[in-house]
Design a protein around this motif. Sequence first.
Motif, short mmCIF file in Angstrom:
data_model
loop_
_atom_site.label_atom_id
_atom_site.label_comp_id
_atom_site.label_asym_id
_atom_site.label_seq_id
_atom_site.Cartn_x
_atom_site.Cartn_y
_atom_site.Cartn_z
N VAL A 169 -44.22 33.76 -32.02
CA VAL A 169 -44.21 35.40 -30.80
C VAL A 169 -44.28 34.67 -29.32
O VAL A 169 -42.68 34.26 -27.85
CB VAL A 169 -44.85 35.95 -30.32
CG1 VAL A 169 -45.25 37.03 -29.31
CG2 VAL A 169 -45.00 37.04 -31.78
N PHE A 170 -44.83 33.26 -29.22
CA PHE A 170 -44.80 32.58 -28.22
C PHE A 170 -43.28 31.90 -27.79
O PHE A 170 -42.18 31.86 -26.91
CB PHE A 170 -45.56 31.94 -27.69
CG PHE A 170 -45.95 30.69 -26.83
CD1 PHE A 170 -46.26 31.39 -25.35
CD2 PHE A 170 -45.13 29.53 -26.43
CE1 PHE A 170 -45.61 30.43 -24.18
CE2 PHE A 170 -45.16 28.88 -26.00
CZ PHE A 170 -45.37 29.42 -24.01
N LEU A 171 -43.05 31.58 -28.49
CA LEU A 171 -42.18 30.15 -29.11
C LEU A 171 -40.58 31.42 -29.28
O LEU A 171 -39.53 30.74 -27.92
CB LEU A 171 -41.68 29.48 -30.67
CG LEU A 171 -42.93 28.36 -30.60
CD1 LEU A 171 -42.72 27.58 -31.97
CD2 LEU A 171 -42.99 27.68 -29.31
N GLU A 172 -40.69 32.44 -29.90
CA GLU A 172 -39.60 33.04 -28.91
C GLU A 172 -39.05 33.76 -28.20
O GLU A 172 -38.13 34.03 -27.25
CB GLU A 172 -39.70 34.84 -30.29
CG GLU A 172 -39.08 33.96 -31.61
CD GLU A 172 -39.63 35.27 -32.43
OE1 GLU A 172 -40.40 36.31 -32.08
OE2 GLU A 172 -39.09 35.46 -33.96
N ILE A 173 -40.48 33.69 -27.27
CA ILE A 173 -40.17 34.53 -25.30
C ILE A 173 -39.73 33.49 -24.58
O ILE A 173 -39.02 33.55 -23.92
CB ILE A 173 -42.16 35.05 -25.38
CG1 ILE A 173 -42.33 36.44 -25.81
CG2 ILE A 173 -41.91 35.35 -24.14
CD1 ILE A 173 -43.57 36.49 -25.38
N PHE A 174 -40.42 32.10 -25.48
CA PHE A 174 -40.12 31.32 -24.10
C PHE A 174 -38.93 30.54 -24.21
O PHE A 174 -38.13 29.90 -24.63
CB PHE A 174 -41.02 29.71 -24.59
CG PHE A 174 -41.65 28.63 -23.58
CD1 PHE A 174 -41.46 27.52 -23.74
CD2 PHE A 174 -42.41 29.62 -22.42
CE1 PHE A 174 -42.67 27.18 -22.16
CE2 PHE A 174 -42.87 29.49 -21.94
CZ PHE A 174 -42.83 27.85 -21.78
N GLY A 175 -38.12 30.85 -25.75
CA GLY A 175 -36.86 29.69 -26.27
C GLY A 175 -36.73 28.81 -26.78
O GLY A 175 -36.10 27.92 -26.78
N LEU A 176 -38.22 28.65 -27.03
CA LEU A 176 -38.42 26.81 -27.92
C LEU A 176 -37.95 27.05 -29.33
O LEU A 176 -37.99 28.32 -30.44
CB LEU A 176 -39.56 26.81 -27.60
CG LEU A 176 -40.53 26.43 -26.15
CD1 LEU A 176 -40.91 25.78 -26.29
CD2 LEU A 176 -39.56 24.77 -26.05
N PRO A 177 -37.32 26.49 -30.17
CA PRO A 177 -37.25 26.08 -31.45
C PRO A 177 -38.55 26.64 -32.56
O PRO A 177 -39.37 25.93 -32.97
CB PRO A 177 -36.77 24.42 -31.54
CG PRO A 177 -37.31 24.15 -30.96
CD PRO A 177 -37.70 24.28 -29.75
N LEU A 178 -37.82 27.35 -33.14
CA LEU A 178 -39.01 28.25 -34.51
C LEU A 178 -39.23 27.50 -35.28
O LEU A 178 -40.37 26.29 -35.76
CB LEU A 178 -38.77 29.19 -35.02
CG LEU A 178 -38.45 30.76 -33.84
CD1 LEU A 178 -37.90 31.75 -35.26
CD2 LEU A 178 -39.76 30.39 -33.30
N GLU A 179 -38.47 26.15 -35.48
CA GLU A 179 -38.62 24.89 -36.24
C GLU A 179 -39.06 24.31 -36.66
O GLU A 179 -40.22 23.71 -37.05
CB GLU A 179 -37.17 24.38 -37.12
CG GLU A 179 -36.43 23.71 -35.81
CD GLU A 179 -35.72 25.05 -35.56
OE1 GLU A 179 -34.61 24.54 -34.49
OE2 GLU A 179 -35.86 25.99 -35.23
N ARG A 180 -39.64 23.94 -35.54
CA ARG A 180 -41.48 22.90 -34.61
C ARG A 180 -41.90 23.57 -34.35
O ARG A 180 -42.79 22.58 -33.66
CB ARG A 180 -40.73 21.77 -33.67
CG ARG A 180 -39.03 21.47 -33.99
CD ARG A 180 -38.79 20.66 -32.25
NE ARG A 180 -40.01 19.68 -32.75
CZ ARG A 180 -40.00 18.83 -32.07
NH1 ARG A 180 -38.93 18.59 -30.91
NH2 ARG A 180 -40.74 17.33 -31.83
#
Length: 417
Positions: A169-180
Amino acid sequence: MSEAATMSALVPQPAHVPDALVYDFDMYHEPAMERDAPARLLEIAREAPPVFWTPHNGGHWVVKSYPAIMKAARDWENFSSEHIPREEAEALLANLPAGTVIVQPVPILLDPPDHTRFRLPLQPVFSPKAMMKLQAHIRELAIELVEGVKQQGHCEFVSAIGERIPTQVFLEIFGLPLERQDDFRKLVEEHLSDDFGTLDNSQRKLRRMADIMHDTLVERRENPRDDLISVLWQSTVDGRPLTLEDMQNYCVLLFIAGLDTVMNGMGHGVRHLAMHPELQAQLRANPRLIVEANEELLRRYGFVAVIRRAARDFECEGAQLKRGERVSLSYPMANLDPAEFADPGRFDLGRENKVHLTFGGGPHRCVGSHLARIELQTLYEEMLARLPAFRLDPDRPVRYRCGPVTGPREIHLLWDN
């Protein structure tokens, strides 16, 4: 090996600290905390003075009573969030090579009025209205993860579910790559694994976080999207645009908070539910009670202590604090103060006073508390709706991570399909 041998080295007791205010507590390396942090914190809340000094981890104060922490959280003029006095930080920076950048989590390591200025851009992003828009997606993710382990009849909750929901959820909000996401989690775990110690060690950890986000920050500045980084780039502080340095400072804080703290709340709550099948049955029969249960779980199992610096010599609950001394405000212990909560170690769904301090207080109250509540409540709803009665694996006891953020390392669950 004895317990004492595994704990951190002791430092001499300062002359201004009376024997009555010394209590043996090691935030980072205490075996009793690693075995059962909730029980040990309850023991300290019952036994220790409202403010005590511990000789571990370089020697520091701990404020643990509910009223003392309520006051300290608002008293930034004495309990400073700036771990290095501003004049010392400026002198240090002046002696470093030209172009050196100090990474500093913002706004958590600032005092008002600077804290207020830098927190302002975060308020609309994490408002209740904005966070409620995420609930449907959080529910979809929770359902996917719970259904993914359902047929197994067992799982290790932290790695299978507890880490995955807040991280994704945080990575999606932030816009960081989920694969990492696994790489990001490892960085946060290293960051919280021991005391910062020297400034060099602190900066090494923070710099690694800033570096791993650098390319994304630069790319979003040029090509904004519908994510938190892009929104922050469009914000201002005192009317001026944010710099790359500002963005790094914001992002290392949000990185740590978003990828670690909620996971610990989930672990504490799921462990408690697994130990109490009667509570599971009650909440399954009446899911509307989950909101109240979540608040009582947050009270009983606080998980964050924050570090402050004594900005001057002053008195707190009879203790004489000296300028520059470190102070831990233990919100988990405050939630267990027997003078504030009757029988504080008991989970009481009908408890009238659930006004806990798990999300802190004063100007530094957790800006992400609305998101945390949604994630926790949604997780409990879906686990209780989709899994049979679950329990702890008796052959694989829970062990705890120690430090300023405390939570289960692993929780092995069993259920009968």
